[in-house]
Design a protein around this motif. Structure first.
Motif, PDB file in Angstrom:
ATOM      1  N   LEU A 180      -0.211 -10.607   3.326  1.00 46.93           N
ATOM      2  CA  LEU A 180       0.142 -11.729   2.458  1.00 46.93           C
ATOM      3  C   LEU A 180       0.128 -11.339   0.981  1.00 46.93           C
ATOM      4  O   LEU A 180       0.988 -11.773   0.202  1.00 46.93           O
ATOM      5  N   MET A 181      -0.824 -10.503   0.597  1.00 46.02           N
ATOM      6  CA  MET A 181      -0.943 -10.115  -0.814  1.00 46.02           C
ATOM      7  C   MET A 181       0.258  -9.291  -1.275  1.00 46.02           C
ATOM      8  O   MET A 181       0.725  -9.450  -2.401  1.00 46.02           O
ATOM      9  N   ILE A 182       0.760  -8.417  -0.415  1.00 42.18           N
ATOM     10  CA  ILE A 182       1.860  -7.540  -0.823  1.00 42.18           C
ATOM     11  C   ILE A 182       3.154  -8.327  -1.021  1.00 42.18           C
ATOM     12  O   ILE A 182       4.087  -7.860  -1.691  1.00 42.18           O
ATOM     13  N   LEU A 183       3.224  -9.530  -0.443  1.00 37.12           N
ATOM     14  CA  LEU A 183       4.450 -10.333  -0.520  1.00 37.12           C
ATOM     15  C   LEU A 183       4.407 -11.368  -1.639  1.00 37.12           C
ATOM     16  O   LEU A 183       5.337 -12.166  -1.782  1.00 37.12           O
ATOM     17  N   ILE A 184       3.323 -11.388  -2.424  1.00 43.00           N
ATOM     18  CA  ILE A 184       3.232 -12.326  -3.546  1.00 43.00           C
ATOM     19  C   ILE A 184       4.302 -11.966  -4.587  1.00 43.00           C
ATOM     20  O   ILE A 184       4.343 -10.830  -5.071  1.00 43.00           O
ATOM     21  N   PRO A 185       5.158 -12.900  -4.915  1.00 41.86           N
ATOM     22  CA  PRO A 185       6.236 -12.596  -5.889  1.00 41.86           C
ATOM     23  C   PRO A 185       5.702 -12.457  -7.311  1.00 41.86           C
ATOM     24  O   PRO A 185       4.749 -13.127  -7.712  1.00 41.86           O
ATOM     25  N   GLY A 186       6.351 -11.580  -8.066  1.00 36.93           N
ATOM     26  CA  GLY A 186       5.975 -11.392  -9.463  1.00 36.93           C
ATOM     27  C   GLY A 186       4.739 -10.526  -9.619  1.00 36.93           C
ATOM     28  O   GLY A 186       3.914 -10.421  -8.716  1.00 36.93           O
ATOM     29  N   GLY A 187       4.600  -9.894 -10.763  1.00 36.20           N
ATOM     30  CA  GLY A 187       3.424  -9.073 -11.017  1.00 36.20           C
ATOM     31  C   GLY A 187       3.450  -7.783 -10.212  1.00 36.20           C
ATOM     32  O   GLY A 187       4.457  -7.404  -9.618  1.00 36.20           O
ATOM     33  N   ASN A 188       2.323  -7.121 -10.205  1.00 39.69           N
ATOM     34  CA  ASN A 188       2.191  -5.864  -9.468  1.00 39.69           C
ATOM     35  C   ASN A 188       1.567  -6.136  -8.108  1.00 39.69           C
ATOM     36  O   ASN A 188       0.340  -6.228  -7.969  1.00 39.69           O
ATOM     37  N   ALA A 189       2.393  -6.289  -7.084  1.00 38.05           N
ATOM     38  CA  ALA A 189       1.926  -6.655  -5.750  1.00 38.05           C
ATOM     39  C   ALA A 189       1.026  -5.580  -5.158  1.00 38.05           C
ATOM     40  O   ALA A 189       0.057  -5.883  -4.456  1.00 38.05           O
ATOM     41  N   VAL A 190       1.336  -4.323  -5.430  1.00 41.01           N
ATOM     42  CA  VAL A 190       0.529  -3.231  -4.890  1.00 41.01           C
ATOM     43  C   VAL A 190      -0.883  -3.271  -5.456  1.00 41.01           C
ATOM     44  O   VAL A 190      -1.868  -3.106  -4.732  1.00 41.01           O
ATOM     45  N   ALA A 191      -0.986  -3.508  -6.762  1.00 38.74           N
ATOM     46  CA  ALA A 191      -2.310  -3.580  -7.396  1.00 38.74           C
ATOM     47  C   ALA A 191      -3.101  -4.764  -6.860  1.00 38.74           C
ATOM     48  O   ALA A 191      -4.303  -4.654  -6.565  1.00 38.74           O
ATOM     49  N   LEU A 192      -2.449  -5.916  -6.704  1.00 33.52           N
ATOM     50  CA  LEU A 192      -3.119  -7.099  -6.165  1.00 33.52           C
ATOM     51  C   LEU A 192      -3.584  -6.855  -4.732  1.00 33.52           C
ATOM     52  O   LEU A 192      -4.680  -7.261  -4.344  1.00 33.52           O
ATOM     53  N   THR A 193      -2.730  -6.183  -3.974  1.00 33.04           N
ATOM     54  CA  THR A 193      -3.093  -5.862  -2.587  1.00 33.04           C
ATOM     55  C   THR A 193      -4.291  -4.929  -2.549  1.00 33.04           C
ATOM     56  O   THR A 193      -5.216  -5.124  -1.753  1.00 33.04           O
ATOM     57  N   ALA A 194      -4.281  -3.925  -3.415  1.00 30.84           N
ATOM     58  CA  ALA A 194      -5.392  -2.972  -3.460  1.00 30.84           C
ATOM     59  C   ALA A 194      -6.702  -3.671  -3.799  1.00 30.84           C
ATOM     60  O   ALA A 194      -7.742  -3.412  -3.183  1.00 30.84           O
ATOM     61  N   ILE A 195      -6.659  -4.592  -4.755  1.00 37.88           N
ATOM     62  CA  ILE A 195      -7.874  -5.324  -5.143  1.00 37.88           C
ATOM     63  C   ILE A 195      -8.376  -6.175  -3.975  1.00 37.88           C
ATOM     64  O   ILE A 195      -9.575  -6.193  -3.667  1.00 37.88           O
ATOM     65  N   ALA A 196      -7.444  -6.890  -3.319  1.00 41.47           N
ATOM     66  CA  ALA A 196      -7.817  -7.742  -2.185  1.00 41.47           C
ATOM     67  C   ALA A 196      -8.400  -6.913  -1.047  1.00 41.47           C
ATOM     68  O   ALA A 196      -9.372  -7.316  -0.397  1.00 41.47           O
ATOM     69  N   VAL A 197      -7.816  -5.756  -0.811  1.00 44.80           N
ATOM     70  CA  VAL A 197      -8.295  -4.879   0.266  1.00 44.80           C
ATOM     71  C   VAL A 197      -9.697  -4.364  -0.050  1.00 44.80           C
ATOM     72  O   VAL A 197     -10.573  -4.330   0.827  1.00 44.80           O
ATOM     73  N   VAL A 198      -9.928  -3.963  -1.294  1.00 46.42           N
ATOM     74  CA  VAL A 198     -11.257  -3.475  -1.675  1.00 46.42           C
ATOM     75  C   VAL A 198     -12.300  -4.578  -1.495  1.00 46.42           C
ATOM     76  O   VAL A 198     -13.403  -4.326  -0.986  1.00 46.42           O
ATOM     77  N   VAL A 199     -11.949  -5.796  -1.880  1.00 48.38           N
ATOM     78  CA  VAL A 199     -12.876  -6.922  -1.694  1.00 48.38           C
ATOM     79  C   VAL A 199     -13.144  -7.145  -0.204  1.00 48.38           C
ATOM     80  O   VAL A 199     -14.288  -7.348   0.221  1.00 48.38           O
ATOM     81  N   GLY A 200     -12.075  -7.103   0.610  1.00 47.86           N
ATOM     82  CA  GLY A 200     -12.239  -7.277   2.049  1.00 47.86           C
ATOM     83  C   GLY A 200     -13.101  -6.189   2.664  1.00 47.86           C
ATOM     84  O   GLY A 200     -13.969  -6.463   3.504  1.00 47.86           O
ATOM     85  N   LEU A 201     -12.881  -4.952   2.239  1.00 47.66           N
ATOM     86  CA  LEU A 201     -13.673  -3.830   2.756  1.00 47.66           C
ATOM     87  C   LEU A 201     -15.130  -3.934   2.319  1.00 47.66           C
ATOM     88  O   LEU A 201     -16.042  -3.571   3.065  1.00 47.66           O
ATOM     89  N   PHE A 202     -15.334  -4.430   1.104  1.00 42.73           N
ATOM     90  CA  PHE A 202     -16.697  -4.654   0.615  1.00 42.73           C
ATOM     91  C   PHE A 202     -17.420  -5.642   1.531  1.00 42.73           C
ATOM     92  O   PHE A 202     -18.563  -5.416   1.942  1.00 42.73           O
ATOM     93  N   LEU A 203     -16.745  -6.735   1.870  1.00 42.97           N
ATOM     94  CA  LEU A 203     -17.366  -7.777   2.696  1.00 42.97           C
ATOM     95  C   LEU A 203     -17.597  -7.308   4.130  1.00 42.97           C
ATOM     96  O   LEU A 203     -18.661  -7.564   4.702  1.00 42.97           O
ATOM     97  N   THR A 204     -16.624  -6.604   4.718  1.00 43.21           N
ATOM     98  CA  THR A 204     -16.819  -6.126   6.087  1.00 43.21           C
ATOM     99  C   THR A 204     -17.906  -5.052   6.149  1.00 43.21           C
ATOM    100  O   THR A 204     -18.664  -4.980   7.115  1.00 43.21           O
ATOM    101  N   GLY A 205     -17.977  -4.219   5.105  1.00 38.78           N
ATOM    102  CA  GLY A 205     -19.053  -3.230   5.048  1.00 38.78           C
ATOM    103  C   GLY A 205     -20.406  -3.888   4.941  1.00 38.78           C
ATOM    104  O   GLY A 205     -21.376  -3.486   5.595  1.00 38.78           O
ATOM    105  N   LEU A 206     -20.475  -4.934   4.115  1.00 39.22           N
ATOM    106  CA  LEU A 206     -21.719  -5.678   3.942  1.00 39.22           C
ATOM    107  C   LEU A 206     -22.144  -6.348   5.251  1.00 39.22           C
ATOM    108  O   LEU A 206     -23.308  -6.247   5.670  1.00 39.22           O
TER     109      LEU A 206
END
Length: 246
Positions: A180-206
């Motif tokens: 879903l993050m990579i398909l967000i229109p406008g802005g840098n979708a890759v950067a937004l996806t990377a941030i969301a993924v890091v947050v998700g990985l942080f939570l699953t690791g926790l």
């Protein structure tokens, strides 16, 4: 009340508590497996969509198609693998229970002596071990032997369908984050996806560390670093292919 009776009641209470703890442990294992399935979904789908986005910037159809394909294939692969694995485990458990049932019918005294010996090894006196073994055998010989000797509850076999469905849902939920993050229109979708993924990985690791009662920060750092490395690798590969095609 005699000392032997008191000791016997204590042992029975301990067995009941151990059974409850075992059930709780099984639920925690399933939950931990779900967290890890979500983690796989995050990393797998993120790797694909970031790589395609790097190769074909702005090509929403190509990115969405690749993301959906990765999501569906990964979810079914996880579910199928879990179903096969748990089915094999279930078949093994049933075979062991059947073997134990036959032994109880053919050699009841030998099995009683074996159960008594197991409780002796656990620290009970000879008299108390014999009493516990006899009482449990009289109540449910198969359950007593299965739980003590095999560590299996004959009334609660693991369900392969539940395992498959849980893995499917966990992977899908995790994979939807980068999808879903990579398909967000406008802005840098890759950067937004990377941030969301890091947050998700942080939570699953926790969560995985909490459920496994392991050190938290090492688990989080490993999780974030491995997931991030996957995204960086697929992004670079996508850029190389994009340049070559262009």
């Amino acid at each position: 009340m005699t000392t032997t009776q008191t000791g016997f009641e204590t042992v029975i209470d301990h067995l009941h508590e151990s059974h409850l703890e075992s059930n709780v442990g099984q639920r925690l294992n399933w939950l931990r497996a779900g967290v890890l399935g979500a983690n796989d979904g995050i990393v797998s789908v993120a790797g694909v969509v970031v790589g395609v986005a790097a190769a074909t910037p702005g090509n929403v159809i190509a990115i969405a198609t690749a993301g959906i394909a990765a999501l569906v294939a990964g979810a079914f692969s996880m579910a199928g693998g879990e179903y096969v694995s748990v089915s094999t485990q279930r078949d093994t458990e049933k075979a062991l229970i059947e073997k134990e049932s036959i032994e109880l019918k053919e050699h009841p005294q030998a099995e009683l002596a074996e159960l008594t010996g197991m409780y002796r090894k656990r620290g009970l006196s000879a008299e108390l071990a014999k009493q516990v073994a006899e009482e449990l055998t009289e109540h449910d010989a198969l359950a007593a032997h299965a739980e003590v000797e095999l560590g299996i509850d004959p009334d609660e076999y693991t369900s392969p369908w539940v395992a498959a469905f849980s893995s499917f849902i966990a992977f899908t939920l995790g994979g939807l984050i980068p999808m879903l993050m990579i398909l967000i229109p406008g802005g840098n979708a890759v950067a937004l996806t990377a941030i969301a993924v890091v947050v998700g990985l942080f939570l699953t690791g926790l969560l995985s560390a909490k459920l496994g009662e392991a050190p938290i920060w090492p688990a989080i750092i490993r999780n974030v670093l491995m997931g991030s490395a996957t995204m960086v690798a697929t992004y670079l590969i996508g850029m190389l292919f994009g340049v070559a095609i262009g």
